[in-house]
Design an enzyme around this catalytic site. Structure first.
Site, PDB file in Angstrom:
ATOM      1  N   LYS A  96      -9.038  25.267 -49.492  1.00  0.00           N
ATOM      2  CA  LYS A  96      -8.600  24.472 -50.640  1.00  0.00           C
ATOM      3  C   LYS A  96      -9.370  24.937 -51.863  1.00  0.00           C
ATOM      4  O   LYS A  96     -10.590  24.781 -51.937  1.00  0.00           O
ATOM      5  CB  LYS A  96      -8.856  22.990 -50.367  1.00  0.00           C
ATOM      6  CG  LYS A  96      -8.445  22.104 -51.533  1.00  0.00           C
ATOM      7  CD  LYS A  96      -8.497  20.646 -51.163  1.00  0.00           C
ATOM      8  CE  LYS A  96      -8.155  19.771 -52.344  1.00  0.00           C
ATOM      9  NZ  LYS A  96      -8.260  18.346 -51.999  1.00  0.00           N
ATOM     10  N   LYS A 142      -4.164  25.872 -49.765  1.00  0.00           N
ATOM     11  CA  LYS A 142      -3.728  25.011 -50.865  1.00  0.00           C
ATOM     12  C   LYS A 142      -4.425  25.398 -52.150  1.00  0.00           C
ATOM     13  O   LYS A 142      -5.642  25.562 -52.106  1.00  0.00           O
ATOM     14  CB  LYS A 142      -4.091  23.573 -50.487  1.00  0.00           C
ATOM     15  CG  LYS A 142      -3.890  22.554 -51.587  1.00  0.00           C
ATOM     16  CD  LYS A 142      -4.405  21.220 -51.140  1.00  0.00           C
ATOM     17  CE  LYS A 142      -4.246  20.221 -52.267  1.00  0.00           C
ATOM     18  NZ  LYS A 142      -4.827  18.953 -51.952  1.00  0.00           N
TER      19      LYS A 142
HETATM   20  C1  PBG Z   1      -7.921  15.135 -52.843  1.00  0.00           C
HETATM   21  C2  PBG Z   1      -6.566  15.732 -52.820  1.00  0.00           C
HETATM   22  C3  PBG Z   1      -6.019  16.423 -53.890  1.00  0.00           C
HETATM   23  C4  PBG Z   1      -4.729  16.798 -53.503  1.00  0.00           C
HETATM   24  C5  PBG Z   1      -4.513  16.347 -52.190  1.00  0.00           C
HETATM   25  N1  PBG Z   1      -5.695  15.698 -51.765  1.00  0.00           N
HETATM   26  C6  PBG Z   1      -6.513  16.671 -55.254  1.00  0.00           C
HETATM   27  C7  PBG Z   1      -7.924  16.976 -55.531  1.00  0.00           C
HETATM   28  O1  PBG Z   1      -8.581  17.690 -54.779  1.00  0.00           O
HETATM   29  O2  PBG Z   1      -8.394  16.460 -56.542  1.00  0.00           O
HETATM   30  C8  PBG Z   1      -3.795  17.542 -54.395  1.00  0.00           C
HETATM   31  C9  PBG Z   1      -2.379  17.590 -54.034  1.00  0.00           C
HETATM   32  C10 PBG Z   1      -1.488  17.988 -55.138  1.00  0.00           C
HETATM   33  O3  PBG Z   1      -1.884  18.395 -56.240  1.00  0.00           O
HETATM   34  O4  PBG Z   1      -0.263  17.893 -54.908  1.00  0.00           O
HETATM   35  N2  PBG Z   1      -8.489  14.780 -51.673  1.00  0.00           N
END
Ligand code: PBG
Length: 313
Positions: A180, A237
């Site tokens: 991520k 991601k």
């Molecule tokens: C946070 C989380 C995020 C997303 C899913 N879980 C955002 C972040 O890390 O601030 C993002 C998903 C998206 O942008 O569609 N646990």
């Protein structure tokens, strides 16, 4: 006959936002066509997704600001919103695969995925892992099929696996947000769950725990750790800007691989289409085809329902 990549409704996992109450679905301004749903509407949405051939949903709660604190205490509420949502969905549509996010950001006033260190300049890794394991056990008991740690704390996949097994939740699987990136494409999602507002900034900085977008080798290290710790599915991601990483990981692991086409990827196609600059129907299909071609077995996408409907025509 010679087409190498074919999209199918069964490729998709639909991320859904859930809120308290029975009010009409709340639009999210930066995500046209996506709504925060009360539990009743959420159940209906799951029913129609499943009927269209979408096998799985990923649930994200949006809490009222008054329920947040700097430790994300509500994440451990055994009667919390997302747990009630899980139970309602599993009761109404037992065959649909339900995934829940394991991270503290919907619950904290600062919007970070964990609790902060004493100096408040970083998340406290191990203390956060301790909270997340308790959270995962609550979710497992509520009947989720997959817990999905999206927090990026070190060592959390192994800790979750041990905690689940110790509670006889051996069948609760783990989809790890392994790779991520600290991406600017999460902005609209932070509007959706209110973590941006809580933090007072859109560009909430998570660089001390999410991966540097410049790092391809580090991405493989993170994925290998999660795999060794017991992740059942690995995830990359965002997806669209990281197709090389999806391909690298596809070749490095035998695990099922997920990719998350995130909120900003969805928003940019909509924004351009609204101006008449891009064809939404064609670009959304092409964007998803590219993610599958890169090597993803399953794709989390806000286009899941529309794409499934289009593919079943
Ligand atoms: C946070 C989380 C995020 C997303 C899913 N879980 C955002 C972040 O890390 O601030 C993002 C998903 C998206 O942008 O569609 N646990």
């Amino acid at each position: 006959m010679t087409e190498e990549t074919i999209l199918s409704p069964s490729d998709f996992i639909a991320p859904l936002f859930v809120v308290e109450g029975d009010d009409a679905p709340e639009p999210i301004s930066s995500m046209p066509g996506v709504f925060r749903l009360g539990i009743k509407d959420l159940v209906e949405e799951c029913r129609s997704l499943f009927a269209l051939g979408v096998p799985a949903v990923a649930l994200f709660p949006k809490l009222a600001d008054g329920l947040k604190d700097d430790r994300g205490t509500r994440a451990l509420d055994p009667d919390g919103l997302v747990l009630r949502a899980v139970k309602a969905v599993k009761e109404a549509v037992p065959q649909i695969v339900v995934m829940t996010d394991i991270a503290l950001d919907p619950y904290t006033t600062h919007g970070h995925d964990g609790v902060l260190t004493a100096g408040r300049d970083d998340v406290a890794n191990d203390e956060t892992v301790g909270i997340l394991t308790q959270m995962a056990v609550l979710h497992g008991r509520a009947g989720v099929d997959f817990v999905a740690p999206s927090d990026m704390m070190d060592g959390r996949v192994g800790a979750l696996r041990r905690a689940l097994d110790a509670q006889d939740l051996t069948r609760t699987a783990i989809m790890a947000y392994s790779v991520k990136f600290a991406s600017a494409y999460y902005g609209p999602f932070r509007d959706a769950v209110g973590s941006a507002k809580a933090a007072g900034t859109h560009s909430l900085d998570k660089r001390t725990y999410q991966i540097n977008p410049a790092n391809r080798r580090e991405a493989m290290i993170e994925a290998a750790l999660d795999e060794a710790e017991g992740a059942d599915v690995l995830m990359v991601k965002p997806a669209g800007a990281y197709l090389d990483i999806i391909r690298d990981l596809r070749e490095a692991t035998r695990r099922p691989l997920a990719a998350y086409q995130v909120s900003g990827e969805y928003a940019q196609l909509h924004a351009a289409a609204e101006r008449g600059w891009l064809d939404l129907v064609k670009t959304r299909r092409e964007s998803l085809l590219a993610i599958k071609r890169a090597g993803a077995d399953m794709i989390l996408t806000y286009f899941a329902k529309e794409m499934a409907a289009e593919l079943s025509l």
